[in-house]
Enzyme design. Structure first.
Site, PDB file in Angstrom:
ATOM      1  CG  MET A   1      -5.847   0.322  -1.277  1.00  0.00           C
ATOM      2  SD  MET A   1      -5.834  -1.479  -1.347  1.00  0.00           S
ATOM      3  CE  MET A   1      -4.076  -1.794  -1.280  1.00  0.00           C
ATOM      4  CB  CYS A   2      -4.700   5.806   0.580  1.00  0.00           C
ATOM      5  SG  CYS A   2      -3.848   6.499  -0.854  1.00  0.00           S
TER       6      CYS A   2
END
Length: 298
Positions: free
Chosen positions: A1-2
């Site tokens: 997740m970014c």
């Protein structure tokens, strides 16, 4: 997740606020990527001059006298403006390769983050709020910018592993997701002469687009072709000297939202990254469609 953010200004009057707006967007995405962060800002080019953004682990030693040493190596004036662990070298536009060759041969502790007429790239390990403050993002001006907060999943937390990745002049890419065929693509592009600094799959995506644009394709057409050649789950936001592009893979499982007014186009991994933009309440806001290229150019 970014976390990904991007802001492309249509209204030049917003130029002095670009860094302030982008900084607010970036720091809102801290919880999506607390490991490291980075951003690229495109400013007004200066005729005949190119910029090379460099980084060093020990900047005091690496940058002391670097401008003078490079000037002697290339026989032309070099200016250095330092920001923490990074510095921007201003060099004659026709001497960029000579400067890069001199850095590689004589200054191995100095690493190139990006080059071009307009782009400056800053990225480091650390909390995104600290990274933005460290490099003075809020005070920067320009025409468009892209930012990224990273939660590492497939490679080490390092400065070189942070986004954006830049593999061509005035080009950069930020990425949320993962590519499944990046090793094969990297191997093919190495055979074709492309060089890589990391094992990160996002650098492969950036290099792929650079290779396609080097063949004469526009950013929009290069993104369209990537749908056939890149496997995996991804959301890309890409910048060029005059353009700004967005692409999600055909499954589009990674979150994304776009907003457009007559003054700007904005991207965020989540809507909360956009809520403080001027006039957002009147913006057209939508979720980018899967396998659809969105592209704006000055």
């Amino acid at each position: 997740m970014c976390g990904i953010v991007g802001l492309f200004l249509k209204d030049e009057a917003l130029g002095p606020q670009l860094g302030m707006l982008l900084s607010g967007m970036l720091t809102t995405m801290c919880d999506r990527g607390p490991d490291s962060a980075g951003f690229a800002v495109y400013g007004a080019p200066l005729a005949g001059t190119a910029k090379i953004t460099v980084q060093a682990v020990e900047p005091d030693a690496a940058f002391n006298g670097l401008d003078a040493a490079l000037a002697r190596s290339i026989g032309a004036e070099v200016a250095l403006h330092r920001k923490s662990t990074h510095a921007v070298l201003s060099v004659p536009a026709d001497r960029v390769k000579a400067v890069r060759d001199a850095l590689r041969a004589n200054h191995p502790a100095v690493r190139v983050m990006g080059t071009g007429d307009a782009i400056e790239i800053y990225k480091e390990v650390g909390h995104p709020t600290d990274v933005a403050q460290r490099f003075g993002l809020a005070d920067m001006q320009g025409t468009h910018g892209i930012g990224h907060t990273r939660m590492a999943t497939e490679s080490a937390v390092t400065t070189l592993g942070a986004h954006p990745f830049s593999t061509g002049a005035d080009q950069c890419l930020v990425h949320n997701g993962s590519l499944s065929n990046h090793n094969n693509l990297r191997r093919d592009m190495k055979r074709a002469g492309m060089t890589f600094e990391t094992e990160n799959d996002s650098e492969v995506a950036a290099a792929y687009l650079t290779a396609q644009m080097d063949k004469g394709l526009s950013l929009g057409k290069a993104l369209t072709r990537s749908l056939d050649d890149l496997d995996g789950f991804y959301t890309f936001v890409v910048g060029t000297k005059t353009g700004f592009g967005v692409l999600r893979d055909p499954v589009a499982c990674k979150p994304a939202v776009l907003a457009e007014t007559d003054r700007y186009v904005a991207f965020g991994s989540e809507y909360r990254a956009l809520v403080d933009l001027p006039g957002i309440e009147a913006a057209r806001v939508w979720e980018p469609e899967p396998a659809t290229v969105y592209f704006w150019e000055r």
